[in-house]
Design a protein around this motif. Structure first.
Motif, PDB file in Angstrom:
ATOM      1  N   LYS A 215       0.812  -1.224   0.000  1.00  0.00           N
ATOM      2  CA  LYS A 215       0.000   0.000   0.000  1.00  0.00           C
ATOM      3  C   LYS A 215       0.842   1.269   0.000  1.00  0.00           C
ATOM      4  O   LYS A 215       0.535   2.230  -0.707  1.00  0.00           O
ATOM      5  CB  LYS A 215      -0.931  -0.003   1.215  1.00  0.00           C
ATOM      6  CG  LYS A 215      -1.857   1.206   1.278  1.00  0.00           C
ATOM      7  CD  LYS A 215      -2.827   1.097   2.456  1.00  0.00           C
ATOM      8  CE  LYS A 215      -3.765   2.294   2.519  1.00  0.00           C
ATOM      9  NZ  LYS A 215      -4.728   2.171   3.661  1.00  0.00           N
ATOM     10  N   TYR A 216       1.928   1.266   0.788  1.00  0.00           N
ATOM     11  CA  TYR A 216       2.683   2.508   0.980  1.00  0.00           C
ATOM     12  C   TYR A 216       4.083   2.498   0.367  1.00  0.00           C
ATOM     13  O   TYR A 216       4.635   3.551   0.074  1.00  0.00           O
ATOM     14  CB  TYR A 216       2.814   2.804   2.476  1.00  0.00           C
ATOM     15  CG  TYR A 216       1.508   3.166   3.144  1.00  0.00           C
ATOM     16  CD1 TYR A 216       0.966   4.445   3.020  1.00  0.00           C
ATOM     17  CD2 TYR A 216       0.817   2.231   3.902  1.00  0.00           C
ATOM     18  CE1 TYR A 216      -0.224   4.784   3.643  1.00  0.00           C
ATOM     19  CE2 TYR A 216      -0.383   2.556   4.534  1.00  0.00           C
ATOM     20  CZ  TYR A 216      -0.899   3.837   4.392  1.00  0.00           C
ATOM     21  OH  TYR A 216      -2.085   4.163   5.008  1.00  0.00           O
ATOM     22  N   PHE A 217       4.684   1.324   0.224  1.00  0.00           N
ATOM     23  CA  PHE A 217       6.072   1.252  -0.247  1.00  0.00           C
ATOM     24  C   PHE A 217       6.195   0.370  -1.488  1.00  0.00           C
ATOM     25  O   PHE A 217       7.155  -0.390  -1.647  1.00  0.00           O
ATOM     26  CB  PHE A 217       6.976   0.680   0.861  1.00  0.00           C
ATOM     27  CG  PHE A 217       7.065   1.506   2.104  1.00  0.00           C
ATOM     28  CD1 PHE A 217       6.868   2.881   2.087  1.00  0.00           C
ATOM     29  CD2 PHE A 217       7.361   0.911   3.329  1.00  0.00           C
ATOM     30  CE1 PHE A 217       6.952   3.647   3.247  1.00  0.00           C
ATOM     31  CE2 PHE A 217       7.466   1.650   4.488  1.00  0.00           C
ATOM     32  CZ  PHE A 217       7.263   3.027   4.447  1.00  0.00           C
ATOM     33  N   SER A 218       5.255   0.463  -2.389  1.00  0.00           N
ATOM     34  CA  SER A 218       5.231  -0.436  -3.552  1.00  0.00           C
ATOM     35  C   SER A 218       6.441  -0.260  -4.470  1.00  0.00           C
ATOM     36  O   SER A 218       6.786  -1.177  -5.229  1.00  0.00           O
ATOM     37  CB  SER A 218       3.941  -0.231  -4.354  1.00  0.00           C
ATOM     38  OG  SER A 218       3.842   1.105  -4.815  1.00  0.00           O
ATOM     39  N   ASP A 219       7.099   0.884  -4.417  1.00  0.00           N
ATOM     40  CA  ASP A 219       8.254   1.125  -5.278  1.00  0.00           C
ATOM     41  C   ASP A 219       9.571   0.702  -4.628  1.00  0.00           C
ATOM     42  O   ASP A 219      10.640   0.857  -5.224  1.00  0.00           O
ATOM     43  CB  ASP A 219       8.344   2.608  -5.648  1.00  0.00           C
ATOM     44  CG  ASP A 219       7.213   3.032  -6.580  1.00  0.00           C
ATOM     45  OD1 ASP A 219       6.696   2.161  -7.298  1.00  0.00           O
ATOM     46  OD2 ASP A 219       6.855   4.223  -6.580  1.00  0.00           O
ATOM     47  N   ILE A 220       9.488   0.188  -3.407  1.00  0.00           N
ATOM     48  CA  ILE A 220      10.699  -0.240  -2.707  1.00  0.00           C
ATOM     49  C   ILE A 220      10.891  -1.741  -2.892  1.00  0.00           C
ATOM     50  O   ILE A 220       9.988  -2.532  -2.644  1.00  0.00           O
ATOM     51  CB  ILE A 220      10.616   0.093  -1.201  1.00  0.00           C
ATOM     52  CG1 ILE A 220      10.388   1.599  -1.002  1.00  0.00           C
ATOM     53  CG2 ILE A 220      11.883  -0.363  -0.494  1.00  0.00           C
ATOM     54  CD1 ILE A 220      11.471   2.485  -1.584  1.00  0.00           C
ATOM     55  N   ASP A 221      12.078  -2.111  -3.316  1.00  0.00           N
ATOM     56  CA  ASP A 221      12.386  -3.516  -3.594  1.00  0.00           C
ATOM     57  C   ASP A 221      13.103  -4.141  -2.391  1.00  0.00           C
ATOM     58  O   ASP A 221      14.328  -4.233  -2.355  1.00  0.00           O
ATOM     59  CB  ASP A 221      13.253  -3.616  -4.844  1.00  0.00           C
ATOM     60  CG  ASP A 221      13.527  -5.055  -5.245  1.00  0.00           C
ATOM     61  OD1 ASP A 221      12.749  -5.933  -4.834  1.00  0.00           O
ATOM     62  OD2 ASP A 221      14.514  -5.288  -5.969  1.00  0.00           O
TER      63      ASP A 221
END
Length: 218
Positions: A122-128
């Motif tokens: 929900k909040y950190f979808s761009d963090i791998d």
């Protein structure tokens, strides 16, 4: 320079206490047990859901009471929208900065795995994140180093290159048990003893100070 940042979740990346308090107090009220304020609840944190429930119950803690309050709490908490659980200010920006500079990122928490993944998506979808290690009934929970060891094994780095970032005694002990360095954040649910613990690498007041431990600046 450190190469891997292992984050605790509750009290470090996310301010999650108000949803938890609300659901626990609803459960406690149903069974006629005293409810808790935020200040009373914070010392109950640490360990898994059984540990927390037993502290919340206090003198009313029995195996029977623990099971029924825990179940009722989870019945309230799991389907709730958790609208009061949000990332701390600048959390996403700092994660992005670390990621952009090649720092490996992971999460190690006693929160259930499905819940961690729900909030990350929900909040950190761009963090791998290289690995998200939450609570699993088949594996030991923090402060056991099981989750940290799995993360380090997957990444394949020396333990000297890893940094644990948390807010509480449980996090400090987890890092100690895993044999890695730890810093403590002041914006979470820790206390003065945690901030002055001789086993930590440092204590920080602002999210941006995490960058200093990786040779970065905003």
């Amino acid at each position: 320079m450190k190469k891997l940042a292992i984050f605790d979740f509750d009290g470090t990346l996310f301010d999650s206490i108000w949803d938890v308090i609300s659901c626990f107090n609803r459960a406690l009220t149903i069974y006629g047990f005293p409810t808790l304020t935020r200040e009373e609840y914070i010392p109950c944190l640490g360990g898994d859901i059984d540990d927390i429930t037993s502290r919340v119950l206090g003198e009313n803690n029995t195996p029977e009471n623990l099971e029924k309050v825990k179940k009722t709490y989870l019945d309230f908490y799991n389907p709730s929208k958790k609208e009061l659980t949000v990332p701390f200010d600048n959390a996403l920006e700092i994660l992005e900065k670390l990621q952009e500079n090649g720092i490996l990122l992971a999460i190690n928490s006693n929160r259930l795995n499905y819940s961690l993944n729900e909030f990350v998506e929900k909040y950190f979808s761009d963090i791998d994140f290289v690995l998200i290690e939450g609570q699993d009934s088949s594996n030991p929970s923090k402060p056991d180093p099981y989750g940290v060891n799995r993360i380090i094994k997957k990444v394949g780095i020396n333990k000297d290159d890893a940094l644990y970032i948390g807010d509480s005694t449980t996090d400090i002990k987890t890092a100690q048990n895993a044999g890695i360095d730890c810093i403590v954040v002041k914006w979470g649910y820790g206390n003065q003893n945690d901030f002055e613990n001789e086993n930590i690498l440092g204590c920080i007041d602002e999210m941006s100070q995490i960058l200093d431990y990786f040779g970065l600046s905003e």
